[in-house]
Design an enzyme around this catalytic site. Structure first.
Site, PDB file in Angstrom:
ATOM      1  N   ASP A  60      18.112 -27.177  67.161  1.00 19.33           N
ATOM      2  CA  ASP A  60      17.861 -28.608  67.046  1.00 19.33           C
ATOM      3  C   ASP A  60      18.143 -28.973  65.598  1.00 19.33           C
ATOM      4  O   ASP A  60      17.723 -28.275  64.674  1.00 19.33           O
ATOM      5  CB  ASP A  60      16.431 -28.983  67.421  1.00 19.33           C
ATOM      6  N   ASP A  83      29.188 -35.780  59.734  1.00 19.40           N
ATOM      7  CA  ASP A  83      30.019 -35.072  58.744  1.00 19.40           C
ATOM      8  C   ASP A  83      30.837 -36.013  57.845  1.00 19.40           C
ATOM      9  O   ASP A  83      30.939 -35.766  56.642  1.00 19.40           O
ATOM     10  CB  ASP A  83      30.952 -34.065  59.439  1.00 19.40           C
ATOM     11  N   GLY A 135      29.699 -35.610  64.286  1.00 16.85           N
ATOM     12  CA  GLY A 135      28.458 -36.310  63.928  1.00 16.85           C
ATOM     13  C   GLY A 135      28.534 -37.024  62.589  1.00 16.85           C
ATOM     14  O   GLY A 135      29.461 -37.790  62.314  1.00 16.85           O
ATOM     15  N   HIS A 172      23.422 -26.364  56.855  1.00 19.65           N
ATOM     16  CA  HIS A 172      22.141 -26.080  57.500  1.00 19.65           C
ATOM     17  C   HIS A 172      22.326 -25.099  58.667  1.00 19.65           C
ATOM     18  O   HIS A 172      21.603 -24.142  58.821  1.00 19.65           O
ATOM     19  CB  HIS A 172      21.545 -27.406  57.986  1.00 19.65           C
TER      20      HIS A 172
HETATM   21  P1  IMP Z   1      20.357 -32.511  68.653  1.00 17.13           P
HETATM   22  O1  IMP Z   1      20.133 -31.299  67.803  1.00 17.13           O
HETATM   23  O2  IMP Z   1      21.082 -32.206  69.919  1.00 17.13           O
HETATM   24  O3  IMP Z   1      19.094 -33.279  68.822  1.00 17.13           O
HETATM   25  O4  IMP Z   1      21.360 -33.502  67.886  1.00 17.13           O
HETATM   26  C1  IMP Z   1      21.673 -33.343  66.575  1.00 17.13           C
HETATM   27  C2  IMP Z   1      22.465 -34.525  66.072  1.00 17.13           C
HETATM   28  O5  IMP Z   1      22.378 -34.474  64.643  1.00 17.13           O
HETATM   29  C3  IMP Z   1      23.954 -34.445  66.402  1.00 17.13           C
HETATM   30  O6  IMP Z   1      24.280 -35.124  67.566  1.00 17.13           O
HETATM   31  C4  IMP Z   1      24.584 -35.082  65.179  1.00 17.13           C
HETATM   32  O7  IMP Z   1      24.528 -36.481  65.293  1.00 17.13           O
HETATM   33  C5  IMP Z   1      23.635 -34.665  64.070  1.00 17.13           C
HETATM   34  N1  IMP Z   1      24.076 -33.373  63.466  1.00 17.13           N
HETATM   35  C6  IMP Z   1      23.501 -32.148  63.590  1.00 17.13           C
HETATM   36  N2  IMP Z   1      24.188 -31.212  62.923  1.00 17.13           N
HETATM   37  C7  IMP Z   1      25.235 -31.848  62.384  1.00 17.13           C
HETATM   38  C8  IMP Z   1      26.327 -31.386  61.589  1.00 17.13           C
HETATM   39  O8  IMP Z   1      26.504 -30.214  61.267  1.00 17.13           O
HETATM   40  N3  IMP Z   1      27.189 -32.342  61.220  1.00 17.13           N
HETATM   41  C9  IMP Z   1      27.050 -33.661  61.552  1.00 17.13           C
HETATM   42  N4  IMP Z   1      26.075 -34.123  62.306  1.00 17.13           N
HETATM   43  C10 IMP Z   1      25.152 -33.223  62.723  1.00 17.13           C
END
Ligand code: IMP
Length: 215
Positions: free
Chosen positions: A71, A170, A168, A195
């Site tokens: 997550d 980025d 996302g 991360h």
């Molecule tokens: P979840 O972990 O499925 O709740 O969603 C995480 C959300 O955070 C993604 O859909 C992205 O919008 C954002 N996110 C998480 N990790 C990244 C990354 O490495 N780059 C860009 N956006 C990220």
């Protein structure tokens, strides 16, 4: 042979996770191999809670194998930590409703989220654009969590979207010590400081210990 199922329906995360788990003897499977596996709603209030919830849930539907769930999200200082666990559905109306683990919320794209973020930070000067990406990875077997690890990457929010790589947020995130956004960095360069890269290196160690103990 040791096996692990990457428990995400977000294809962008799946690609990164697969790459980050390379170089071991662990066989990496995805949920595509378990078409009957139901979807999970992410109802947790923290990254840890959601990662554990997803890993536990999926581990009950993957034939007794170990499930790995992540997550992740972006926390922005000037927005008091938002969007946080709501990162995928930031620009969705009613953003706090539980999301499905496919990467974006219903009716809201990565681009919608970036546009909203840049709009909210329009008047915020460089010195106050600090932000942090967080990734929590949980491993579970048969509905029981066996390990949880966390990785963070500090940086700042750019004034406009730049770059076409990654996914996302980025294009709007510049990691500390860099002048490029994550979307301008090659996957291996992002993985070194990201991360998810940090969390997955820790998860890899946890997996190796786990399989060694399991014999
Ligand atoms: P979840 O972990 O499925 O709740 O969603 C995480 C959300 O955070 C993604 O859909 C992205 O919008 C954002 N996110 C998480 N990790 C990244 C990354 O490495 N780059 C860009 N956006 C990220």
């Amino acid at each position: 042979m040791p096996q692990v199922v990457l428990a995400t329906k977000n294809q962008d995360k799946l690609r990164e996770l697969r790459r980050l788990l390379g170089g071991t003897k662990i066989k990496v499977l995805s949920l595509a191999g378990f078409p009957e596996c139901p979807d999970v709603k992410e109802t947790g209030k923290t990254f840890e809670a959601n990662a554990k919830l997803k890993a536990r849930f999926y581990s009950k539907h993957v034939g007794g194998l170990l499930a790995l769930a992540d997550d992740s999200g972006l926390t922005v200082n000037a927005l008091n930590g938002r969007p946080g666990v709501y990162s995928a559905r930031f620009a969705c109306p009613g953003a706090r409703f539980a999301q499905r683990s496919t990467g974006t919320g219903p009716g809201c794209t990565y681009q919608d989220n970036n546009k909203k973020l840049l709009r909210l930070l329009k008047e915020v000067p460089l010195s106050k654009r600090g932000a942090k990406f967080v990734c929590v990875v949980a491993l579970a077997e048969g509905g029981r969590c066996v390990s949880v690890v966390r990785g963070e990457c500090r940086g700042r929010i750019a004034f406009s979207e730049k770059g076409r790589l990654g996914f996302g947020y980025d294009p709007v995130f510049i990691p500390k010590g860099s002048i490029r956004t994550f979307a301008e960095m090659a996957p291996h360069a992002k993985a070194r400081v990201s991360h998810r890269g940090k969390a997955m290196r820790a998860a890899k160690r946890a997996l190796l210990v786990y399989f060694r103990r399991a014999g």
